[in-house]
Design an enzyme around this catalytic site. Structure first.
Site: not given
Ligand code: ARG
Length: 272
Positions: A81, A127, A218-221
């Site tokens: 993603h 993912d 969010q942003g650690d993905s």
């Protein structure tokens, strides 16, 4: 949430990550810019601390606002993603070798190609994605990935430059780390609601259910969830994927179960 929603949210938010209570006591400009959680309702602290330079040498920051881990000298493992379609792609910059994103000694390498898991978005899940770099990282030993479920239990380590509180949308200047306990599939799916759509064979949950307060965000993905194997070496068991908010009680982080896709990852890496 659909892939497209994730991806556009990601682009808008510039970055994300793990908990960092420590940031608040730091005098740096980035820390000063972080909203103070004191007095906020809900998530008070996403409990992390700053990683030391060199502690997680294979940790990668990607320019679209995701994390990743060096899988091979010239390949970064991240989340599907976080990237667009499979094919040539020179738009991504990988930053490696630093914990402070403003550290000028960082190694920065452009991408040449992206391989996005073909099963992502289907009922199979998956993912994960690989990013080929223009040149190899020669001074770092890549992070091993789990090839069996043996290590899909216990306490995991998480790290990233993502948000230090839900909704912050600022990310963290410094690499933050935290520890999260494994949550069994039945428990995770049994939370219901958001978690009812968990794909047990493809996803692994982790978090402090009773207390919350510690999580990726969010942003650690795309970044790794990892632990030590029997040889005392770091091994990647999960990839930061999604969650219901960040660090809420009874709302664990959901990670790609790396062992499920280990052979597909290896096969793709051998081809790109
Ligand atoms: N999807 C998020 C990203 O793109 C990661 C969210 C992780 N959430 C969580 N509660 N662990 O950065």
């Amino acid at each position: 949430m659909s892939t497209n929603t994730w991806f556009s949210a990601l682009k808008k938010s510039a970055v994300a990550i793990v908990g960092a209570a420590t940031m608040l006591s730091l005098a740096s400009p980035a820390a000063a810019a972080q909203p103070q959680p004191d007095g906020e309702v809900g998530v008070q602290v996403i409990g992390g601390t700053r990683a030391a330079k060199g502690e997680f040498p294979w940790m990668v920051r990607l320019s679209m606002g995701c994390g990743g881990a060096l899988y091979a000298p010239q390949i970064v493992l991240t989340a599907a993603h976080c990237v667009g379609r499979t094919g040539n792609n020179t738009s991504i910059t990988a930053t490696i070798g630093v914990v402070d994103l403003q550290d000028t000694t960082a190694t920065k390498i452009r991408s040449t190609y992206v391989h996005r898991s073909p099963t992502y978005g289907t009922s199979t899940g998956g993912d994960w994605a690989l990013i080929k770099l223009a040149s190899p990282v020669t001074n770092v030993k890549p992070l091993k990935i789990a090839t069996t479920k043996e290590f899909d239990t216990g306490t995991f380590d998480i790290a990233g430059w993502g948000d230090t509180r839900e909704g912050a949308n600022t990310g963290s200047r410094y690499l933050l780390k935290a520890k999260v306990p494994f949550v069994p599939d039945t428990t995770c799916k049994g939370i219901g609601g958001y978690y009812a759509s968990l794909i047990p064979a493809a996803e692994i949950c982790a978090g402090d259910l009773a207390n919350g307060g510690i999580d990726t965000c969010q942003g650690d993905s795309g970044g790794p969830m990892f632990r030590k194997d029997n040889a005392g070496e770091w091994i990647e068991v999960g990839i930061v994927s999604h969650g219901n908010g960040c660090a809420r009680r009874n709302a664990p982080g959901v990670y790609t179960e790396v062992s499920t896709f280990a052979s597909a990852i290896a096969a793709a890496a051998a081809r790109i």
